[in-house]
Design an enzyme around this catalytic site. Structure first.
Site, PDB file in Angstrom:
ATOM      1  N   HIS A  55      -0.988  -1.394  15.239  1.00  0.00           N
ATOM      2  CA  HIS A  55      -1.162  -1.391  13.781  1.00  0.00           C
ATOM      3  C   HIS A  55      -1.030  -2.810  13.224  1.00  0.00           C
ATOM      4  CE1 HIS A  55      -0.299   1.093   9.895  1.00  0.00           C
ATOM      5  NE2 HIS A  55      -0.882  -0.060   9.593  1.00  0.00           N
ATOM      6  N   HIS A  57      -3.040  -5.843  10.657  1.00  0.00           N
ATOM      7  CA  HIS A  57      -4.095  -6.204   9.696  1.00  0.00           C
ATOM      8  C   HIS A  57      -4.429  -7.681   9.893  1.00  0.00           C
ATOM      9  CE1 HIS A  57      -3.722  -2.419   7.404  1.00  0.00           C
ATOM     10  NE2 HIS A  57      -2.439  -2.519   7.714  1.00  0.00           N
ATOM     11  N   ARG A  59      -7.369  -8.931   8.463  1.00  0.00           N
ATOM     12  CA  ARG A  59      -8.066  -9.242   7.203  1.00  0.00           C
ATOM     13  C   ARG A  59      -9.510  -9.705   7.355  1.00  0.00           C
ATOM     14  NH1 ARG A  59      -4.761  -6.015   4.693  1.00  0.00           N
ATOM     15  NH2 ARG A  59      -2.724  -6.894   4.118  1.00  0.00           N
ATOM     16  N   ASP A 149      -6.112   3.608   7.231  1.00  0.00           N
ATOM     17  CA  ASP A 149      -4.817   3.062   6.842  1.00  0.00           C
ATOM     18  C   ASP A 149      -4.906   2.214   5.578  1.00  0.00           C
ATOM     19  OD1 ASP A 149      -1.955   2.519   7.382  1.00  0.00           O
ATOM     20  OD2 ASP A 149      -2.708   0.468   7.475  1.00  0.00           O
ATOM     21  N   HIS A 229       3.338   4.446  10.573  1.00  0.00           N
ATOM     22  CA  HIS A 229       4.535   3.986   9.849  1.00  0.00           C
ATOM     23  C   HIS A 229       5.393   5.099   9.240  1.00  0.00           C
ATOM     24  CE1 HIS A 229       1.559   4.411   6.696  1.00  0.00           C
ATOM     25  NE2 HIS A 229       1.055   3.208   6.835  1.00  0.00           N
ATOM     26  N   ASP A 302       2.572  -3.067  11.556  1.00  0.00           N
ATOM     27  CA  ASP A 302       1.929  -3.013  10.235  1.00  0.00           C
ATOM     28  C   ASP A 302       1.928  -4.402   9.604  1.00  0.00           C
ATOM     29  OD1 ASP A 302       0.591  -2.090   8.020  1.00  0.00           O
ATOM     30  OD2 ASP A 302       2.261  -0.971   7.171  1.00  0.00           O
ATOM     31  N   HIS A 306      -0.704 -11.462   3.086  1.00  0.00           N
ATOM     32  CA  HIS A 306      -1.288 -11.586   1.749  1.00  0.00           C
ATOM     33  C   HIS A 306      -1.216 -13.034   1.300  1.00  0.00           C
ATOM     34  CE1 HIS A 306      -1.770  -7.317   0.925  1.00  0.00           C
ATOM     35  NE2 HIS A 306      -0.540  -7.093   1.337  1.00  0.00           N
TER      36      HIS A 306
END
Length: 437
Positions: A55, A57, A59, A149, A229, A302, A306
């Site tokens: 899991h 990210h 982007r 997700d 999660h 996870d 950002h």
């Protein structure tokens, strides 16, 4: 390329040498001949199989201001990972064979870890029409895990169809369990503290209701379900019940849900804003118990980078999510190993073997044994480090552990025998033959 790792504690136990040649473990023993080999001094270090994250990210494509496949891979390598599964909520969404192949190829070109794309369950993550599941499975990326997700597949009929569809190619649907009507405008865990702080509460039942529904759907159609999660005591109990019934369900917990609680939200610091939210201390204890007793199968990061402007703002406007790849193993050591709840061998199972099995990644999560791929991480369990959010390979800085002192540090990571991290630092640049292997 020949390497001898000298004096490592294999899975935290016996002190051995590990010989590697052409990407494969060729010998494990003591006083191995190192003539002509690159010798790595691993005295006091624990040798684990390369970690696998189900899991992550990254982007890219679309939000390269937050992370790219390359920088996410580098962060993964620094955390001891040799394989990550890249979630589908990119721009454009990874809901076609073309997009998942793009992500897969970017991972191969980077060379720091294997990047296995996760395909979207529904077109555009909109929850109204199934995506091209079969085409993504048949693509060069060989997608086996499908997830919306960030959003829940809340339509029960659509979820049933997805579970039925993936059976054809031994796929798994990884559900983000969040009943949308119960979480409209939600900002933090629902409880006395949310009322005190004046933030809209996120009830545990919003997660638990979806998990309960989906384990029954998985049983009905005879398919595989994975719960992303998991964060509440009730969710642990539902998964425990489902497993006792023989339902083919697996579940993950994040490092931040193992360590952090909703008490931190008192600061109104958006660094602690995450989906699902940080829960109560009782929930934290429950997920630790669930991981220890096998109800929860794996730890998954996870990792959600950002850009600064999406986090350095008022709480209600801030994005959900936090970094996790470079600190995951340390958090697991602090919460599970140093407390006696897991051995290092069990950490290897929950952070390498089991996630690779769930994602059907055949050449990852393999045991440290002769003839196996040399995906290896060396960790110093005696080290401590104070987390500096600027000390990262990620493009983002939204690290919830900033300023905390955590145990353990990855000293070296090997991907098929070639170092991606050496002496606690990234190997840069990687040789061309590594990046295109």
């Amino acid at each position: 390329m020949s390497t001898v790792i000298r004096g490592a504690r294999l899975l935290g136990e016996d002190v051995v040498d590990i010989a590697v040649e052409d990407g494969v473990i060729t010998a494990i023993g003591t006083d191995l001949d190192a003539a002509g080999a690159d010798v790595v001094d691993a005295a006091g270090l624990v040798a684990l199989p390369g970690l696998v994250d189900l899991h992550t990210h990254v982007r890219e494509p679309g939000r390269e201001d937050a992370e790219t496949v390359l920088t996410g891979s580098q962060a993964a390598a620094r955390g001891g990972f040799t394989c990550v599964h890249a979630m589908a909520n990119t721009e454009p969404v990874a809901d076609t064979a073309g997009v998942v192949e793009q992500v897969w190829r970017l991972g191969r070109e980077g060379g720091y870890c294997d990047v296995q794309p996760v395909g979207a369950v529904t077109v555009g993550l909109q929850g109204t029409q199934l995506a091209e599941l079969g085409a993504m499975a048949d693509s060069a990326a060989g997608v086996k895990v499908f997830s919306d997700d960030g959003r829940c597949v809340s339509d029960a009929v659509l979820m049933r169809r997805a579970l039925e569809y993936v059976k054809a190619f031994d796929g798994v649907v990884a559900q983000h369990a969040q009943e949308p009507r119960l979480t409209e405008g939600a900002q933090m865990n629902e409880g006395p503290l949310s009322g005190e702080l004046g933030l809209v509460g996120w009830p545990a039942v919003a997660e638990e209701a979806i998990i309960a529904r989906d384990v029954l759907l998985a049983e009905h159609v005879g398919s595989r379900l994975h719960v992303c999660h998991l964060s509440t005591r009730g969710s642990v109990e539902i998964v425990r019940w489902a497993k006792s019934r023989g339902i083919d369900v697996t579940a993950e917990v994040t490092p931040h849900h193992l360590l952090l609680s909703d008490d931190l939200v008192r600061s109104y610091d958006p660094i602690y804003k995450v989906n699902p939210p940080l829960r109560s201390n009782d929930d934290v204890e429950a997920v630790r118990e669930g991981l220890a007793d096998g109800t929860i199968d794996i730890v998954a990061t996870d990792h959600a980078p950002h850009p600064m402007e999406d986090k350095e703002c008022e709480w209600s406007a801030a994005a959900f999510g936090m970094l996790g790849l470079e600190t995951a193993l340390s958090v697991v050591q602090q919460t599970m190993v140093d407390t006696g709840r897991l051995t290092w061998a069990q950490v290897a199972e929950k952070m390498s073997t089991a996630p690779a099995a769930i994602g059907r990644v055949g050449d990852q999560g393999r045991p440290l044994a002769v003839g196996e791929p040399a995906n290896i991480v060396l960790v110093d369990p005696a080290a401590t480090r104070t987390i500096d959010p600027r000390d990262t390979a990620s493009l983002s800085r939204n690290n919830p552990y900033a300023g905390l002192t955590l145990p353990g540090e990855v000293v070296a990571t090997f991907l098929r025998g070639r170092p991606t991290v050496r002496d606690r630092a990234l190997v840069t640049p990687l040789p061309k033959e590594v990046r295109t292997a």
